[in-house]
Design a protein around this motif. Sequence first.
Motif, PDB file in Angstrom:
ATOM      1  N   SER A 184      -5.964   9.374   0.578  1.00 29.92           N
ATOM      2  CA  SER A 184      -7.401   9.233   0.337  1.00 29.92           C
ATOM      3  C   SER A 184      -7.660   7.742   0.119  1.00 29.92           C
ATOM      4  CB  SER A 184      -7.768   9.857  -1.080  1.00 29.92           C
ATOM      5  OG  SER A 184      -7.352  11.364  -0.807  1.00 29.92           O
ATOM      6  N   HIS A 185      -6.823   7.034  -0.527  1.00 19.76           N
ATOM      7  CA  HIS A 185      -7.265   5.601  -0.464  1.00 19.76           C
ATOM      8  C   HIS A 185      -7.277   4.682   0.584  1.00 19.76           C
ATOM      9  CE1 HIS A 185      -7.083   1.473  -2.822  1.00 19.76           C
ATOM     10  NE2 HIS A 185      -5.973   1.263  -1.841  1.00 19.76           N
ATOM     11  N   PHE A 186      -6.319   5.345   1.639  1.00 22.43           N
ATOM     12  CA  PHE A 186      -6.179   4.523   2.770  1.00 22.43           C
ATOM     13  C   PHE A 186      -7.432   5.089   3.691  1.00 22.43           C
ATOM     14  CE2 PHE A 186      -5.255   5.486   7.518  1.00 22.43           C
ATOM     15  CZ  PHE A 186      -4.876   4.134   7.649  1.00 22.43           C
ATOM     16  N   MET A 187      -7.719   6.064   3.581  1.00 21.20           N
ATOM     17  CA  MET A 187      -9.064   6.358   4.534  1.00 21.20           C
ATOM     18  C   MET A 187     -10.419   5.821   3.855  1.00 21.20           C
ATOM     19  SD  MET A 187      -8.116   8.595   6.905  1.00 21.20           S
ATOM     20  CE  MET A 187      -9.395   9.673   7.157  1.00 21.20           C
ATOM     21  N   GLY A 188     -10.364   5.696   2.483  1.00 20.07           N
ATOM     22  CA  GLY A 188     -11.464   5.077   2.031  1.00 20.07           C
ATOM     23  C   GLY A 188     -11.444   3.556   2.104  1.00 20.07           C
ATOM     24  N   HIS A 189     -10.399   2.881   2.329  1.00 21.01           N
ATOM     25  CA  HIS A 189     -10.464   1.464   2.434  1.00 21.01           C
ATOM     26  C   HIS A 189     -10.165   0.936   3.556  1.00 21.01           C
ATOM     27  CE1 HIS A 189     -10.320   2.375  -1.874  1.00 21.01           C
ATOM     28  NE2 HIS A 189     -10.735   1.050  -2.099  1.00 21.01           N
ATOM     29  N   ASN A 190      -9.407   1.474   4.597  1.00 23.10           N
ATOM     30  CA  ASN A 190      -9.201   0.908   5.976  1.00 23.10           C
ATOM     31  C   ASN A 190     -10.398   0.550   6.699  1.00 23.10           C
ATOM     32  OD1 ASN A 190      -8.760   1.333   9.221  1.00 23.10           O
ATOM     33  ND2 ASN A 190      -6.521   1.054   8.117  1.00 23.10           N
ATOM     34  N   PRO A 191     -10.626  -0.550   6.982  1.00 22.40           N
ATOM     35  CA  PRO A 191     -11.752  -1.078   7.657  1.00 22.40           C
ATOM     36  C   PRO A 191     -12.141  -0.085   9.117  1.00 22.40           C
ATOM     37  CG  PRO A 191     -10.217  -2.691   8.121  1.00 22.40           C
ATOM     38  CD  PRO A 191      -9.664  -1.851   6.951  1.00 22.40           C
ATOM     39  N   VAL A 192     -11.140   0.214   9.628  1.00 18.27           N
ATOM     40  CA  VAL A 192     -11.435   0.991  11.003  1.00 18.27           C
ATOM     41  C   VAL A 192     -11.935   2.424  10.543  1.00 18.27           C
ATOM     42  CG1 VAL A 192     -10.373   1.886  13.010  1.00 18.27           C
ATOM     43  CG2 VAL A 192      -9.400  -0.132  12.253  1.00 18.27           C
TER      44      VAL A 192
END
Length: 226
Positions: A52-60
């Motif tokens: 969830s953190h990756f999906m919410g903070h990855n710029p792409v």
Amino acid sequence: MSWFAKTFSSTIGRKIVMSITGLFLCSFLVIHLIGNFQLFKDDGGAAFNVYSHFMGHNPVIRVLEFVLLAGFVFHIWDAVALTRRNKAARSVGYAMNRPQDNSNWSSRNMGLLGTVILVFLIIHLYNFFLPTKTGGLDKVMVDGMMIDNLYIRVAESFKIWWYVALYVISMIALAYHLVHGFQSAFQTLGLNHKKYTPAIKTLGYVFSVLVCLGFASMPLYFFLFK
């Protein structure tokens, strides 16, 4: 640009937009389902929180969120426009009206199914997506980093009986919606052939059942076993 506007405001143009956005949203469902399978890991929610953190903070991913939002908006807008246009074209009903003889239930009730899905989507975004953007979630330490503990919000929500019921009913509605929409999208785009259409129809049934069953299994798992 007038020809472009006229083309995509016509009935066939709107159907093409609905087909393209619908297939795009199908790809989103697969990605979302694969990510949410992290909920089944017996690690206290660590894997799901990292995902969830990756999906919410990855710029792409953040850019793709706007693309996804546009896909939803165009899909819903064209669905409403086509429904109103079809009703206007048939302002007087037929003397002998037996739609069940030449269409299945899902194709005759796409508006109802879409409304159920839209209501669920609004509640779902309010309950899960909005708190991640407004800082309304507790934090948890994972691999030396403080991140949102979305897993706890999911676990708590899936212990509420009415939310679980709404979730499952919405997934049933989504399955029926996909059964008709999947095949219709290919047909609208001209991919309609007596040799390949049966395979596309079968793929649509399998896709609809497996994806919606996968999503529905999550609230049921937490409600019954966690």
